[in-house]
Design an enzyme around this catalytic site. Sequence first.
Site, short mmCIF file in Angstrom:
data_model
loop_
_atom_site.label_atom_id
_atom_site.label_comp_id
_atom_site.label_asym_id
_atom_site.label_seq_id
_atom_site.Cartn_x
_atom_site.Cartn_y
_atom_site.Cartn_z
N ASP A 1 45.57 39.64 41.51
CA ASP A 1 44.97 38.34 41.82
C ASP A 1 45.61 37.62 42.99
O ASP A 1 45.40 36.44 43.15
CB ASP A 1 45.00 37.45 40.58
CG ASP A 1 46.43 37.10 40.19
OD1 ASP A 1 47.34 37.84 40.57
OD2 ASP A 1 46.62 36.09 39.51
N GLU A 2 46.41 38.30 43.80
CA GLU A 2 46.91 37.61 45.00
C GLU A 2 47.13 38.61 46.13
O GLU A 2 47.35 39.79 45.89
CB GLU A 2 48.18 36.80 44.72
CG GLU A 2 49.32 37.59 44.16
CD GLU A 2 50.58 36.74 43.98
OE1 GLU A 2 50.92 35.91 44.85
OE2 GLU A 2 51.26 36.93 42.97
N ASP B 1 45.57 33.13 46.29
CA ASP B 1 46.02 33.31 44.90
C ASP B 1 44.94 32.76 43.98
O ASP B 1 44.55 31.60 44.09
CB ASP B 1 47.35 32.56 44.70
CG ASP B 1 48.06 32.98 43.43
OD1 ASP B 1 47.54 33.85 42.71
OD2 ASP B 1 49.16 32.43 43.17
#
Lengths: 379, 417
Positions: free
Chosen positions: B124-125, B31
Amino acid sequence: MTVKFRVERDTLADAVTWVARALPNRPPVPVLAGLLIEADDNGTLHLSGFDYEVSAKVEVNAEVSDPGTALVSGRLLAEICRSLPGKPVDVVTDGTKVALTCGASRFTLLTMPVDEYPTLPAMPENTGMVAGDVLTEAVGQVTVAASRDETLPILTGVRLEIEGDTLTLMATDRYRLAMRTLTWRPSSPGASSIALVRARTLAEVAKALGSADEVSLALSTGGATELIGFTANGRRTTSLLVDGDYPKVRALFPESLLTHAVVETQSLIEAVRRVALVAERNTPVRLTFTDGLITLEAGQGEDAQASEAVESSLVGDELSIAFNPQYLLDGLGALSLPFTRLSFTQATKPAVITGQASADAEDDDDTYRYLIMPVRLAG
Amino acid sequence: MSRRQLDRSGAEGRDHGLSTDDTGCGVLHVDMDAFFASVSLVDRPDLHGRPVIVGGEGRAVVLSATYEARRFGVHSAMPMSRARRLCPQAVVVPPEHARYAQVSHRIMDIFRSVTPLVEPLSLDEAFLDVTGARRRLGTPAAVARLIRRSIAERERITCSVGVAATKFLAKLASGRAKPDGLLVVPRDEALAFLHPLPVGALWGVGERTEAVLLRYGLRTVADIAHTPRDTLRRMLGDAVGAGLYELAWGKDSRPVVPEHVEKSVGAEETFDHDVDDPEVVFRELLRLSERVAARMRRSGVVGRTVVVKVRFADFTTITRSRTLGERTDVARTVYAAARGLVEALGLDRARLRLVGVRVEGLDDVGSSHHQLALGERPQGWREAEQAVDRASARFGAGSVLPASLVDPADDPTGPGG
């Protein structure tokens, strides 16, 4: 003023049931929930119902002692009549009440004010006569293609075109188009007019009057109220016409059809029904036409699948085409002949379904044509 | 960008009292730390160490905030106005979506160079299954360190990684490691790690479920684990109750599935000022419909159900949906349904803060079909919109627009305009 008459139970029940069908479910004004009873001194009972759009009126014989008029709840009267024993029915008004006696049963109904009841539209002049069974068949054949989508009122109607002794009925919901021509007896040989009638109303009329030998059709167009009327067997009904310009649908039939297949109607109907069992709502059946065989398939990918082949003859090029199964069944079910001819140009253009008398008949029966738009598959 | 921000942990997460035995811990949850803000700060060294908020003008919401800003209580999805009040000294930078997408793309490439089993959750993860990388790259913890180093070197931003035997534990671990940390949850110590956590840490426990659990006196994961499964079912319903029980014992059998399958495609817009003009609302619906349909065509999906979301000035939010006769990826069809739904609300000039359009019930375009209408041209709106897609690919998004979306005061952007 009292009204008093005696009438046979079955006669009354039939008449009341039919008129009550025309009554509105949610009356715009309370008196429209009423069924108007008029007894005249000629021994005739007139029963009528009206919802501002459709009116129904029936005449039956009765022993009238005191002529007059009364208005009672149509729904309640219909339910009562259906349940009465098979004995003569005596009806007497008493002030604001109506007493109905049949054998040992006795009912008292409230009346509604007669003077608030609207005048039923006058029946227009007779335009021509059509055989009851022909009308019933024709109405059944075209109403399958009428739209049920009330947001497009024009397409919920059946268009009637009168040209001399030819009466044409057509209906479309944009995905299929049904057209039936029939011969009738116009009251004047040069008759020429058009009308748009709600498919639902027309279907009701055909059901109620279709058993008569002949049905009189009356049309008033161009005036302040555009009205159509039907009369047969002492029953008459009028309906307002649907307003609006009907699309020019005749031009949608392809001019030349390159390919056609002939197949036994009942076999194809059964095959479509079976493969359509795996077709989810709105998914198509695919038909592949090769010489001697129609292959039907439905379902794809990870879903359930079905296929079946039906014997058929083919004139022209082999072709694969997909249809909504219900639209296809509606058209096939409307045919009156044992064989079906399916005619095409290409897989994204409309196909024409007609009936024919035998597998090797030269010509198809073009008095009924059902135009169906295919489903386009991806890729 | 977890909203449950916790104390800064050591880079290797020793503060959690766990050993570093990563045997059998094949799942990584990676993350990015304050992703949008970090990316925006890469070429702004002057802003390092200062509270920075990424968000639009006027009434947009916070998209991302640096840890310096978070210390003031700012978090993502908070209205900008509130964020500014909480942290007036923060520097606000506008979002650079194209840039975030590019960086995200490169980061996902780094993941895929480690293992093909990458399940992106958002820009973003992602979850990674690194079981198969052991021989080539080393133990899961070593792979995690490698990933953290690669991202830091190439993109100059930080991330946090959770290493565990299951997706659920890995995700919890990355949250606990934030920011710029790494935490291994050893197999034998999973329950020791899990049980002291508050019930809200469990997947699927939102505000409502949490309230129910607290009412029954269940405060920690251990409390749930020691409540009979049937009792939980009665409290929360069959599926949720049974699911929580499993999670509370660290059981989570979901595999890492590459290529996250989208369940819906949607877009929404917060107006600069509350809007009561139906024409403005409809124009925004059209713009959103165009955007959603273009994205559907790009990903090769068609959808059946159109959902509109309307948020009123007082933040009351409603959604309405309509299921179409057949699946579509045509903006015009999506717009017609969306507009119909909004018209049916009878808004009567109610003041709106936000509108959104979403299409659900997605399926592969290859399985779709279209009932042609009589007289319909074989080349229809779909083909017209595909032509727009091609123009947009060549001349930039917005080079071809519906006429009602062209701002007369604005020279259309892009060289093809």
